[in-house]
Each structure stands twice: as C-alpha cells, then as structure tokens.
Design an enzyme around this catalytic site. Structure first.
Site, PDB file in Angstrom:
ATOM      1  CE  LYS A   1      -4.039  -2.244   0.826  1.00 49.12           C
ATOM      2  NZ  LYS A   1      -3.601  -3.625   0.667  1.00 49.12           N
TER       3      LYS A   1
HETATM    4  C1  LIG Z   1      -4.022  -4.806   0.045  1.00 44.87           C
HETATM    5  C2  LIG Z   1      -3.166  -5.998  -0.005  1.00 44.87           C
HETATM    6  C3  LIG Z   1      -3.352  -7.012  -0.974  1.00 44.87           C
HETATM    7  C4  LIG Z   1      -4.482  -6.968  -1.981  1.00 44.87           C
HETATM    8  O1  LIG Z   1      -4.299  -5.980  -2.968  1.00 44.87           O
HETATM    9  P1  LIG Z   1      -5.542  -5.502  -3.834  1.00 44.87           P
HETATM   10  O2  LIG Z   1      -5.031  -4.349  -4.632  1.00 44.87           O
HETATM   11  O3  LIG Z   1      -6.597  -5.083  -2.847  1.00 44.87           O
HETATM   12  O4  LIG Z   1      -5.979  -6.651  -4.681  1.00 44.87           O
HETATM   13  C5  LIG Z   1      -2.480  -8.081  -0.994  1.00 44.87           C
HETATM   14  N1  LIG Z   1      -1.487  -8.181  -0.083  1.00 44.87           N
HETATM   15  C6  LIG Z   1      -1.282  -7.245   0.863  1.00 44.87           C
HETATM   16  C7  LIG Z   1      -0.196  -7.440   1.842  1.00 44.87           C
HETATM   17  C8  LIG Z   1      -2.107  -6.117   0.936  1.00 44.87           C
HETATM   18  O5  LIG Z   1      -1.900  -5.196   1.901  1.00 44.87           O
END
Ligand SMILES: *Cc1c(COP(=O)(O)O)cnc(C)c1O
Length: 494
Positions: free
Chosen positions: A112
């Site tokens: 993120k």
């Molecule tokens: C948010 C997240 C995901 C999923 O990503 P999306 O864009 O929502 O599909 C996968 N792994 C981690 C560690 C995340 O924080």
C-alpha cells in the site's frame, strides 16, 4: 493527448485527472476510468536505463495529463525518497524459478505504501490546480493495513489532515501499535466500539452528510478519500510493473519485447488491475495470474463467469485478501462490456440486490489473458516452508498465496515464461504465521523474540517500521461509540 475520466456508471460527465483524484469515487457510486489507456511513448530499452522515479514519470504523465512536468516530478520526488529502505524502491529477488517483486520497502512495509506515499502529494497538487482553498480531510475506516499506510503518507503533509477509525478489538496487536504510535499534528486515530463494517458505514455516512459538509466548509475543510478505488492510487501502481520489466531487460534476464507472466495476490483487485493497465499500455505481459486465498470469489468468477458473494467469509493468515467484494473489478467489467456504463450498472445493481451477477460468454472471452487460482491455508504455509528450505528466501503469507498458485499453474500448464510475482508485504509484518509455517516450535515464542528469530533465519535486517513500534510511545488513545464518530471529527477540526 489529454486523458479525461468518467464514471463506470455513466453519470456526471467527464472530469480531469486532478478532479478525479480529489473526488475519489464518482457521484453516481461508480469508479473513474480513463477514456482510453495511453500507450507507452518510450521504448522498453529507454525505460531500462531509467531509475524508479524516471519510470514513474514516464508512466504517470500519460494518465495525469493535466499535471505539469514540474508538478508531477515534484510529487514523485517527495514520495519515492529515503522513506524507502532501498534506492531501487521496488527490487526484484530471484528464488526458486520466479522473480519476487518486493513492494514492501516503504514506511509501513506493505505494498500500500507504493501508492499511499504519493497520493497525498497528488491530492494537494490537485487541490491547488482546482483552486481549492480548503484543507483536505482524509477520512478512512481500516481493518488494519490501509489505515497505517495512509497515516504514514499524509502525516505532516501541509494542507491535509487525516482521521482513521479502526475497530478497537478487530485489528492485530502489531497493527494497532503501528497506528496508535503515529506522529504528526494533522493525524487522528480513533478506536470504535464496533467492527470494521461499523467503522466503514460510519465513514460512508459522514461522506454523504450534506449538513456536516456545509458546516465544515464554513471552517475551511473538505473531505476526501484515500481508498483503493481512487485513480490516484491505481496509476502509481502501474509504474512498478513497467519498472520490473525494465529491470529484467537491463539485467538481460529477458530479450527486448519478450512477454512475461505476472502473478498477483489479490483482494480488492487494485494491484492486478494496474498490471492489466500496464499490459494495455504495451508492456509485454502474457498471462495475468490472479491469486486468491480461501475467499476465492475471483477464482470462481474466472472459472464460471459468475461473481457470487453469497458465501461464508473466512478469516485467513492473509487478512488483506479476505474480501468478498473486490471493488476494482468494476473497472474490468466496464471494459469487457465494451466500455458500456449501462451494462456495467446493471451488473453492479445485481451485485447489490442479489449478491451475484453473471457475464455473457462474449464478455467472458475477453478475460482470456487472466488466469484465476487459489491457495488454501495449508498450501500457503507449505509454500513458505518449501521456498525457505530450498533456498533460504522467506516470504510473507500474501506473497505465499501467489507463489503457491504460480507453482501449481506451472506444474499444470508447463508454461516456462519468465514470471514476476508481486510480493506485497514484508514477512516481518506477519511474523507469527510465517515462522509457524517454517517450524511449529515457534508457536511458543513471544512476538518480539519471533522477530529476532526471523531476522536471523532469513538473514534480513529488522525493518525500521518494526524497530519503531518496539519503543514508540502511544499518542492516540481515543475510543468512541459508533454514533459519536461525527462529533469526534468536529472536535478535531475546530
Ligand atoms: C491490500 C493488499 C493485498 C491486496 O491488494 P488488492 O489491490 O486489494 O488486490 C495483498 N497483499 C497485501 C499485503 C495487501 O496489503
């Protein structure tokens, strides 16, 4: 060429990129999509000679066409700096036949950060461009990861404030500690006496509350959203797919133009959609492999063409993928329906009234570049252990879901295409699950001892984000009832 954005549900006309970033969600409840996907205008060879910031500019300038070169470069340089613990920002690690694209070297050690490091800068630049004098107030409900990454991104960014609500008894101890120790005078973190859905509903209510909006506008504030449907989060995520290809080319792991496969551990469908956009820009990607955990709504969708959320929800060791409604999928649906807002709205209405929609065979044919797979809890843990025992590389649980799906895909299809697996979190963020997967004896250890053990075993330095929470003082201890949320916001915005 100017790119404009419109809603996947067809109302409200076209807006510029900066307006789409400020709004987040379109007013009709749809998601903003670009009116076309621009092609890369630099060769792969040229891109392979650039650093991360350079590639970021080349990709983002094509989508955010109302930003000047200076504005965009400014945002990029402020985002991708020493907050990341490596100069390459998103390194590739080779292990057991695949390249792991490590997207966890930012402030909160999860992917993120790749987008939330730059979103605040895109947002204040957008505010300036649109002559908005109000302070931008980011309201977020979080089940753990997004809240901290948004806090870290917005902390001390002038012209912004950020308020995060989390379920007081619904996040992990490490996640809570990460949030309540957040510094920055413009930040507020509040635990609510309720679950994540209560927090989410409370925040949505405030977004829709016209009276609150008027009251706050009078004091010089306006709300905005940092959640993953914001185009200002999607566009920065395209960058690292282009960058990873460029790095493979530079290191002569692939030939110019050779197609690669990409595997993405998926929840809200934002990360893999960015890879799809990269492919549509001309990046040579063959298969987009969508990996789910036990909550395998997307796997079933790719198999059958039915998206069905009517099922049990499972709590897993990859919690950031525990999602039954993948919001960003709407952008793909819109596209395979032939950019048809009416058809998309119909399907989304089915989803909200019946919890299910079905696409036609014609629409399903357009998903041929996607491959859906899933890994259950045992497969996920086994994959962590398998790769560690084979070569010493330790991955987190989310990455392990993707890695397991890839391993099964390769065995089933014999496809030997060079493959990049998106590695979305540091194993230090999910230490207990990771260490238990390697050896059950670790179950008896306490959290911080486990962290030391992981560091020794993986031969990786403990990330600063983890060091920080060992000693950081708690600065947010506010807890409120669900119905007190608006008053908490008023109190902070005096
Ligand atoms: C948010 C997240 C995901 C999923 O990503 P999306 O864009 O929502 O599909 C996968 N792994 C981690 C560690 C995340 O924080």
């Amino acid at each position: 060429m100017e790119i404009m954005y419109s809603s996947t549900r067809g109302h409200g006309g076209k807006v510029t990129a900066s307006q789409a970033i400020l709004k987040g969600l379109a007013e009709d409840g749809g998601l903003f999509v670009p009116d076309s996907i621009p092609s890369l205008d630099k060769s792969l060879k040229e891109l392979s000679e650039m650093n991360y910031q350079g590639v970021a500019y080349e990709v983002m300038k094509l989508f955010l066409t109302d930003f000047t070169e200076e504005e965009l470069k400014n945002c990029i340089n402020r985002a991708y700096d020493s907050k990341f613990d490596t100069e390459v920002i998103a390194p590739l690690a080779y292990a057991e036949g695949a390249y792991y694209l490590e997207l966890f070297h930012g402030a909160t050690i999860a992917f993120k950060d790749m987008a939330l490091s730059i979103l605040p800068h895109l947002m204040i630049t957008s505010a300036r461009k649109n002559n908005i004098k109000n302070e931008i107030v980011i309201l977020t409900a979080t089940s753990g990861d997004t809240g901290k990454a948004a806090l870290a991104g917005f902390a001390d960014v002038e012209g912004t404030r950020i308020i995060v609500f989390y379920p007081k008894s619904g996040v992990s101890p490490i996640q809570e500690k990460q949030m309540v120790t957040q510094k920055g005078a413009n930040t507020l973190v509040v635990g609510i006496k309720g679950n994540f859905d209560d927090a989410q509903t409370g925040v949505k209510k405030m977004f829709g509350d016209k009276e609150l909006e008027k009251e706050l506008a009078g004091k010089g504030f306006q709300f905005s959203s940092a959640n993953s449907i914001n185009i200002g989060r999607l566009v920065p995520q395209i960058v690292y797919y282009v960058y990873s290809y460029a790095q493979l080319l530079k290191e002569e792991k692939i030939k110019d133009g050779e197609a690669i496969n990409v595997v993405v551990p998926t929840g809200n469908f934002g990360n893999i959609l960015a890879a799809f956009y990269a492919k549509n820009m001309g990046l040579p990607i063959a298969k987009l492999i969508c990996a789910s955990n036990t909550n395998k709504v997307l796997y079933d969708f790719f198999e059958t063409g039915d998206y069905d959320r009517n099922r049990d929800f499972h709590l897993t060791t990859s919690p950031s993928m525990d999602i039954l409604i993948s919001s960003n999928l709407e952008r793909l649906i819109y596209r395979i329906a032939g950019n048809n807002a009416e058809r998309n709205s119909e399907l989304m209405a089915d989803l909200s009234s019946k919890g299910i929609y079905s696409i036609t065979d014609e629409e399903k044919k357009q998903l041929k570049d996607f491959y859906g797979g899933y890994a259950d809890e045992k497969e996920t843990a086994d994959e962590i252990a398998r790769v560690y025992k084979a070569c010493g590389y330790v991955m987190d649980t989310h990455t392990a879901v993707a890695s397991s799906v890839y391993h099964k895909y390769e065995e089933k299809t014999g496809d030997k295409t060079v493959t990049v697996i998106a590695s979305t979190a540091s194993p230090f963020k999910f230490t207990r699950s990771v260490m238990n997967a390697i050896d059950k004896k670790y179950d008896a250890y306490d959290d911080f001892t486990l962290i030391d053990e992981l560091s020794k075993l993986a031969n990786v330095k403990i990330p600063q984000a983890i060091e920080d929470i060992r000693t950081a003082p708690v600065v947010h201890d506010h807890v409120c009832e669900i119905n007190e949320m608006p008053d908490v916001v008023r109190g902070f915005l005096k």
